[in-house]
Enzyme design. Sequence first.
Site, PDB file in Angstrom:
ATOM      1  N   TYR A  82       0.848  -1.208   0.000  1.00 42.07           N
ATOM      2  CA  TYR A  82       0.000   0.000   0.000  1.00 42.07           C
ATOM      3  C   TYR A  82       0.877   1.250   0.000  1.00 42.07           C
ATOM      4  O   TYR A  82       0.631   2.203  -0.742  1.00 42.07           O
ATOM      5  CB  TYR A  82      -0.872  -0.057   1.248  1.00 42.07           C
ATOM      6  CG  TYR A  82      -1.794   1.116   1.505  1.00 42.07           C
ATOM      7  CD1 TYR A  82      -3.017   1.222   0.848  1.00 42.07           C
ATOM      8  CD2 TYR A  82      -1.465   2.099   2.450  1.00 42.07           C
ATOM      9  CE1 TYR A  82      -3.888   2.282   1.125  1.00 42.07           C
ATOM     10  CE2 TYR A  82      -2.322   3.146   2.724  1.00 42.07           C
ATOM     11  CZ  TYR A  82      -3.533   3.232   2.062  1.00 42.07           C
ATOM     12  OH  TYR A  82      -4.388   4.283   2.342  1.00 42.07           O
ATOM     13  N   ASP A 126       1.130  -5.512  16.718  1.00 40.61           N
ATOM     14  CA  ASP A 126       0.861  -4.116  17.081  1.00 40.61           C
ATOM     15  C   ASP A 126       1.032  -3.193  15.887  1.00 40.61           C
ATOM     16  O   ASP A 126       0.570  -2.062  15.889  1.00 40.61           O
ATOM     17  CB  ASP A 126       1.869  -3.655  18.153  1.00 40.61           C
ATOM     18  CG  ASP A 126       1.337  -3.894  19.558  1.00 40.61           C
ATOM     19  OD1 ASP A 126       0.123  -4.130  19.721  1.00 40.61           O
ATOM     20  OD2 ASP A 126       2.153  -3.847  20.495  1.00 40.61           O
ATOM     21  N   ARG A 180      -1.909   6.378  17.901  1.00 44.72           N
ATOM     22  CA  ARG A 180      -2.426   6.775  16.593  1.00 44.72           C
ATOM     23  C   ARG A 180      -3.116   8.127  16.687  1.00 44.72           C
ATOM     24  O   ARG A 180      -3.722   8.461  17.712  1.00 44.72           O
ATOM     25  CB  ARG A 180      -3.469   5.768  16.080  1.00 44.72           C
ATOM     26  CG  ARG A 180      -2.956   4.372  15.766  1.00 44.72           C
ATOM     27  CD  ARG A 180      -2.101   4.327  14.510  1.00 44.72           C
ATOM     28  NE  ARG A 180      -1.663   2.983  14.163  1.00 44.72           N
ATOM     29  CZ  ARG A 180      -0.541   2.397  14.615  1.00 44.72           C
ATOM     30  NH1 ARG A 180       0.258   3.045  15.436  1.00 44.72           N
ATOM     31  NH2 ARG A 180      -0.220   1.181  14.220  1.00 44.72           N
TER      32      ARG A 180
HETATM   33  P1  NAP Z   1     -13.271   2.804   1.644  1.00 45.33           P
HETATM   34  O1  NAP Z   1     -14.356   3.178   2.571  1.00 45.33           O
HETATM   35  O2  NAP Z   1     -12.737   1.418   1.683  1.00 45.33           O
HETATM   36  O3  NAP Z   1     -13.757   3.134   0.167  1.00 45.33           O
HETATM   37  C1  NAP Z   1     -12.980   2.794  -0.933  1.00 45.33           C
HETATM   38  C2  NAP Z   1     -13.665   3.328  -2.146  1.00 45.33           C
HETATM   39  O4  NAP Z   1     -12.883   2.978  -3.311  1.00 45.33           O
HETATM   40  C3  NAP Z   1     -15.058   2.750  -2.355  1.00 45.33           C
HETATM   41  O5  NAP Z   1     -15.896   3.761  -2.854  1.00 45.33           O
HETATM   42  C4  NAP Z   1     -14.828   1.684  -3.432  1.00 45.33           C
HETATM   43  O6  NAP Z   1     -15.963   1.450  -4.244  1.00 45.33           O
HETATM   44  C5  NAP Z   1     -13.727   2.371  -4.248  1.00 45.33           C
HETATM   45  N1  NAP Z   1     -12.964   1.420  -5.044  1.00 45.33           N
HETATM   46  C6  NAP Z   1     -12.164   0.419  -4.590  1.00 45.33           C
HETATM   47  N2  NAP Z   1     -11.633  -0.257  -5.633  1.00 45.33           N
HETATM   48  C7  NAP Z   1     -12.115   0.333  -6.759  1.00 45.33           C
HETATM   49  C8  NAP Z   1     -11.942   0.099  -8.135  1.00 45.33           C
HETATM   50  N3  NAP Z   1     -11.158  -0.896  -8.596  1.00 45.33           N
HETATM   51  N4  NAP Z   1     -12.601   0.898  -9.014  1.00 45.33           N
HETATM   52  C9  NAP Z   1     -13.399   1.890  -8.567  1.00 45.33           C
HETATM   53  N5  NAP Z   1     -13.589   2.182  -7.287  1.00 45.33           N
HETATM   54  C10 NAP Z   1     -12.954   1.402  -6.387  1.00 45.33           C
HETATM   55  O7  NAP Z   1     -12.012   3.765   1.794  1.00 45.33           O
HETATM   56  P2  NAP Z   1     -11.887   5.166   2.565  1.00 45.33           P
HETATM   57  O8  NAP Z   1     -11.492   4.854   3.961  1.00 45.33           O
HETATM   58  O9  NAP Z   1     -13.053   6.032   2.263  1.00 45.33           O
HETATM   59  O10 NAP Z   1     -10.572   5.737   1.867  1.00 45.33           O
HETATM   60  C11 NAP Z   1     -10.614   6.824   0.943  1.00 45.33           C
HETATM   61  C12 NAP Z   1      -9.189   7.225   0.619  1.00 45.33           C
HETATM   62  O11 NAP Z   1      -8.548   7.678   1.812  1.00 45.33           O
HETATM   63  C13 NAP Z   1      -8.326   6.098   0.074  1.00 45.33           C
HETATM   64  O12 NAP Z   1      -7.534   6.583  -0.979  1.00 45.33           O
HETATM   65  C14 NAP Z   1      -7.471   5.685   1.260  1.00 45.33           C
HETATM   66  O13 NAP Z   1      -6.252   5.135   0.835  1.00 45.33           O
HETATM   67  C15 NAP Z   1      -7.309   7.001   1.972  1.00 45.33           C
HETATM   68  N6  NAP Z   1      -7.058   6.898   3.416  1.00 45.33           N
HETATM   69  C16 NAP Z   1      -7.918   6.191   4.218  1.00 45.33           C
HETATM   70  C17 NAP Z   1      -7.657   6.101   5.572  1.00 45.33           C
HETATM   71  C18 NAP Z   1      -8.554   5.346   6.515  1.00 45.33           C
HETATM   72  O14 NAP Z   1      -8.206   5.239   7.711  1.00 45.33           O
HETATM   73  N7  NAP Z   1      -9.690   4.831   6.084  1.00 45.33           N
HETATM   74  C19 NAP Z   1      -6.514   6.753   6.118  1.00 45.33           C
HETATM   75  C20 NAP Z   1      -5.690   7.486   5.269  1.00 45.33           C
HETATM   76  C21 NAP Z   1      -5.975   7.546   3.921  1.00 45.33           C
HETATM   77  P3  NAP Z   1     -17.151   0.412  -3.813  1.00 45.33           P
HETATM   78  O15 NAP Z   1     -17.329   0.549  -2.337  1.00 45.33           O
HETATM   79  O16 NAP Z   1     -18.320   0.902  -4.599  1.00 45.33           O
HETATM   80  O17 NAP Z   1     -16.663  -0.952  -4.183  1.00 45.33           O
HETATM   81  P1  GDP Z   2      -2.885   1.287  11.138  1.00 44.05           P
HETATM   82  O1  GDP Z   2      -3.231   2.502  11.946  1.00 44.05           O
HETATM   83  O2  GDP Z   2      -2.570   1.613   9.716  1.00 44.05           O
HETATM   84  O3  GDP Z   2      -1.806   0.470  11.792  1.00 44.05           O
HETATM   85  O4  GDP Z   2      -4.136   0.348  11.017  1.00 44.05           O
HETATM   86  P2  GDP Z   2      -5.364  -0.057  11.953  1.00 44.05           P
HETATM   87  O5  GDP Z   2      -6.421   0.959  11.897  1.00 44.05           O
HETATM   88  O6  GDP Z   2      -5.699  -1.436  11.499  1.00 44.05           O
HETATM   89  O7  GDP Z   2      -4.818  -0.059  13.464  1.00 44.05           O
HETATM   90  C1  GDP Z   2      -3.930  -1.060  13.858  1.00 44.05           C
HETATM   91  C2  GDP Z   2      -3.650  -0.975  15.353  1.00 44.05           C
HETATM   92  O8  GDP Z   2      -4.841  -1.301  16.093  1.00 44.05           O
HETATM   93  C3  GDP Z   2      -2.598  -2.013  15.738  1.00 44.05           C
HETATM   94  O9  GDP Z   2      -1.862  -1.555  16.844  1.00 44.05           O
HETATM   95  C4  GDP Z   2      -3.473  -3.223  16.113  1.00 44.05           C
HETATM   96  O10 GDP Z   2      -2.793  -4.119  16.978  1.00 44.05           O
HETATM   97  C5  GDP Z   2      -4.641  -2.519  16.834  1.00 44.05           C
HETATM   98  N1  GDP Z   2      -5.889  -3.313  16.851  1.00 44.05           N
HETATM   99  C6  GDP Z   2      -6.483  -3.807  17.970  1.00 44.05           C
HETATM  100  N2  GDP Z   2      -7.549  -4.541  17.666  1.00 44.05           N
HETATM  101  C7  GDP Z   2      -7.682  -4.487  16.299  1.00 44.05           C
HETATM  102  C8  GDP Z   2      -8.626  -5.059  15.386  1.00 44.05           C
HETATM  103  O11 GDP Z   2      -9.561  -5.766  15.754  1.00 44.05           O
HETATM  104  N3  GDP Z   2      -8.449  -4.744  14.062  1.00 44.05           N
HETATM  105  C9  GDP Z   2      -7.424  -3.951  13.626  1.00 44.05           C
HETATM  106  N4  GDP Z   2      -7.344  -3.657  12.302  1.00 44.05           N
HETATM  107  N5  GDP Z   2      -6.496  -3.432  14.477  1.00 44.05           N
HETATM  108  C10 GDP Z   2      -6.624  -3.698  15.781  1.00 44.05           C
END
Ligand code: NAP
Ligand code: GDP
Length: 327
Positions: A140, A282, A220
């Site tokens: 990733y 972790d 975090r």
């Molecule tokens: P999410 O809830 O998993 O949503 C992912 C989205 O991408 C969904 O709309 C999904 O469509 C779409 N998608 C996945 N594969 C696709 C493909 N092949 N073609 C078209 N659409 C596709 O993710 P999110 O958490 O909202 O993340 C949004 C952005 O923020 C991402 O770029 C992620 O890397 C970034 N980000 C997320 C986090 C986090 O903690 N969640 C943290 C930092 C950065 P469908 O659902 O319709 O399949």
């Molecule tokens: P990260 O922030 O990118 O590392 O991703 P996560 O949101 O998955 O957070 C991971 C952290 O949460 C690690 O320290 C894991 O050990 C802890 N953790 C505790 N319970 C869970 C669980 O049920 N799912 C996940 N994804 N993480 C967990």
Amino acid sequence: MSGDKKVVLVTGGSGLVGHAIQTVIQKEERDDEDWIFVGSKDADLSDCAQTKALFNKYHPTHVIHLAAMVGGLFHNMSHNLDFLRKNIHINDSVLQTSFETGVVKVVSCLSTCIFPDKTTYPIDETMIHLGPPHPSNFGYSYAKRLVDISNRAYYEQHGCLFTSVIPCNVFGPHDNFSLQSSHVIPALIRKLHDAMERGMLSGSPEETVFTVLGTGCPLRQFIYSLDLAKLIVWVLREYNSVDPIILSVDEKDEVSIRTVAENIAQAFDFQGEIHYDSTHADGQFKKTASNAKLRSLIPHFQFTPFEQAVKDTVQWFKQNCHIARKN
Ligand code: NAP
Ligand code: GDP
């Protein structure tokens, strides 16, 4: 472009952040922007032909590019190759199609988890490429780092304004609540919700145990999806540099996984035992990021307090359990 009207295409519009942007936009009245939210049902963006067809259908002038293969620590650890390939394909296809169709601005999404593992703290925007990422999510991380490299290359060779934001860990309504693939907050909300339901059914709720993976010690920064959505819309409208910008809560608001678990337990009014299963990983101990650049540009932005945001997310999950993503 009809007049000066922007046509904003949001890829990943059906996900956590995409839904939050929809909510933010719906609360505003603006005549100079049309917003289109698309998910994978509209086009598989890892496929160039489908991506081109989508862009030819909507003719976006601006793109917020959220679509990605996204997952928590454990899903990343077991699928590094898939995270690498899927995200490289999606990002290349979206950026190249944006260039070919004359999109004025693209805002893509990186993450604070792509920074070097061995680093000094706090992390800032200049440090993305200064060493290997944590081994748990190298697929990733390298795919996302390439977005920053691509943005610079599109700028150098063609003058494009393709930029990126770097959010910390995001949570909120419409998250992915899968036990296998989700991030920590939705995973723990789902787990406690299911455990409490089982406890009620068995007639012995006082024996319910809430199991948290790992030691609970890692730190975090978490941002509520609705706060992040406001900031991304601001970036689209006001931030005009190719250099990425970190969108995170303040350093002082970093919390341990233990605090996360306790806040979730409180939001559910759970009185039972919280068990830390330290046979599980972790991940990186901390990824503390500085939001100094953001604060210098919008000093007064108010983040939703963590405890409140967790309560609202738990409330959303309880009310929407039947439609929440759980696979
Ligand atoms: P999410 O809830 O998993 O949503 C992912 C989205 O991408 C969904 O709309 C999904 O469509 C779409 N998608 C996945 N594969 C696709 C493909 N092949 N073609 C078209 N659409 C596709 O993710 P999110 O958490 O909202 O993340 C949004 C952005 O923020 C991402 O770029 C992620 O890397 C970034 N980000 C997320 C986090 C986090 O903690 N969640 C943290 C930092 C950065 P469908 O659902 O319709 O399949
Ligand atoms: P990260 O922030 O990118 O590392 O991703 P996560 O949101 O998955 O957070 C991971 C952290 O949460 C690690 O320290 C894991 O050990 C802890 N953790 C505790 N319970 C869970 C669980 O049920 N799912 C996940 N994804 N993480 C967990």
